[in-house]
Design an enzyme around this catalytic site. Sequence first.
Site, PDB file in Angstrom:
ATOM      1  N   ALA A 190       0.851  -1.188   0.000  1.00  0.00           N
ATOM      2  CA  ALA A 190       0.000   0.000   0.000  1.00  0.00           C
ATOM      3  C   ALA A 190       0.884   1.234   0.000  1.00  0.00           C
ATOM      4  O   ALA A 190       1.820   1.344   0.798  1.00  0.00           O
ATOM      5  CB  ALA A 190      -0.912   0.001   1.218  1.00  0.00           C
ATOM      6  N   ILE A 218       4.205  -1.368   3.434  1.00  0.00           N
ATOM      7  CA  ILE A 218       3.678  -0.014   3.324  1.00  0.00           C
ATOM      8  C   ILE A 218       4.782   0.895   2.795  1.00  0.00           C
ATOM      9  O   ILE A 218       5.902   0.894   3.308  1.00  0.00           O
ATOM     10  CB  ILE A 218       3.202   0.538   4.685  1.00  0.00           C
ATOM     11  CG1 ILE A 218       2.277  -0.457   5.395  1.00  0.00           C
ATOM     12  CG2 ILE A 218       2.526   1.894   4.482  1.00  0.00           C
ATOM     13  CD1 ILE A 218       0.985  -0.734   4.708  1.00  0.00           C
ATOM     14  N   LYS A 219       4.444   1.662   1.769  1.00  0.00           N
ATOM     15  CA  LYS A 219       5.347   2.693   1.264  1.00  0.00           C
ATOM     16  C   LYS A 219       4.792   4.045   1.688  1.00  0.00           C
ATOM     17  O   LYS A 219       3.626   4.351   1.435  1.00  0.00           O
ATOM     18  CB  LYS A 219       5.449   2.613  -0.262  1.00  0.00           C
ATOM     19  CG  LYS A 219       6.298   3.719  -0.894  1.00  0.00           C
ATOM     20  CD  LYS A 219       6.346   3.553  -2.405  1.00  0.00           C
ATOM     21  CE  LYS A 219       7.060   4.719  -3.085  1.00  0.00           C
ATOM     22  NZ  LYS A 219       7.138   4.557  -4.549  1.00  0.00           N
ATOM     23  N   THR A 220       5.625   4.834   2.352  1.00  0.00           N
ATOM     24  CA  THR A 220       5.156   6.121   2.840  1.00  0.00           C
ATOM     25  C   THR A 220       6.287   7.131   2.786  1.00  0.00           C
ATOM     26  O   THR A 220       7.407   6.808   2.387  1.00  0.00           O
ATOM     27  CB  THR A 220       4.594   5.990   4.270  1.00  0.00           C
ATOM     28  OG1 THR A 220       3.834   7.158   4.590  1.00  0.00           O
ATOM     29  CG2 THR A 220       5.703   5.817   5.307  1.00  0.00           C
TER      30      THR A 220
END
Length: 291
Positions: free
Chosen positions: A172, A202-204
């Site tokens: 995500a 998770i990529k943020t």
Amino acid sequence: MADLDDIKDGKDFRTDQPQKNIPFTLKGCGALDWGMQSRLSRIFNPKTGKTVMLAFDHGYFQGPTTGLERIDINIAPLFEHADVLMCTRGILRSVVPPATNRPVVLRASGANSILAELSNEAVALSMDDAVRLNSCAVAAQVYIGSEYEHQSIKNIIQLVDAGMKVGMPTMAVTGVGKDMVRDQRYFSLATRIAAEMGAQIIKTYYVEKGFERIVAGCPVPIVIAGGKKLPEREALEMCWQAIDQGASGVDMGRNIFQSDHPVAMMKAVQAVVHHNETADRAYELYLSEKQ
């Protein structure tokens, strides 16, 4: 038929030595199926637990942006220096040679452009095609707090459900709306919601204040987005800070392919992520490699 001649009974069973059950130590992923863990082990180096992804999927909504005009000329020389390639299925099939032998994270959301509302995305890839292309994960944006928040979360849920059936991880990617504040509170919310929906990665974005709290509150690995182009020294400092505060890797695009010396920058980022080099040491490496 198998040859039945000269079959000998086994004797060396090492009954005094219990079988080793090697744990899968990637954060939050110990209970996943073998196939999914195998794919995650290709994305995250088992020796370091970290990854350096090369993102060049920007064209799915930006078109031929600076540095991505010719993937075959500008990006292909970087493939061998990346741990993972992140792209769309169209670019994978048309430009990336199958013999490249790098794990691929496929962009799985789309149906938008820079000319309209970015958060209005749909699932743009079937899981059958992801498996057919031998990808190691699929990726989709999640826009918490945006006009199309509900749809973007449903996209993640759809991909997670389909991925669980075939052992395909979902990453995500926390998108930020035009009026959203990029701070710890927002990204803690966005990353946690995505993980709660079942995303395995998770990529943020990295934030200077409180990033370690974002990582601590997220039960699965976080990789940081490179974001807009920064001076090389600043980009390496961002990488080092993120890794030092618990990130499991980076997924960089513009800070690599828009650099004056992309290969040198890739090597410098690798040094930070996998060899714990400081930003200063990595920048020295960049300067030496670009000559």
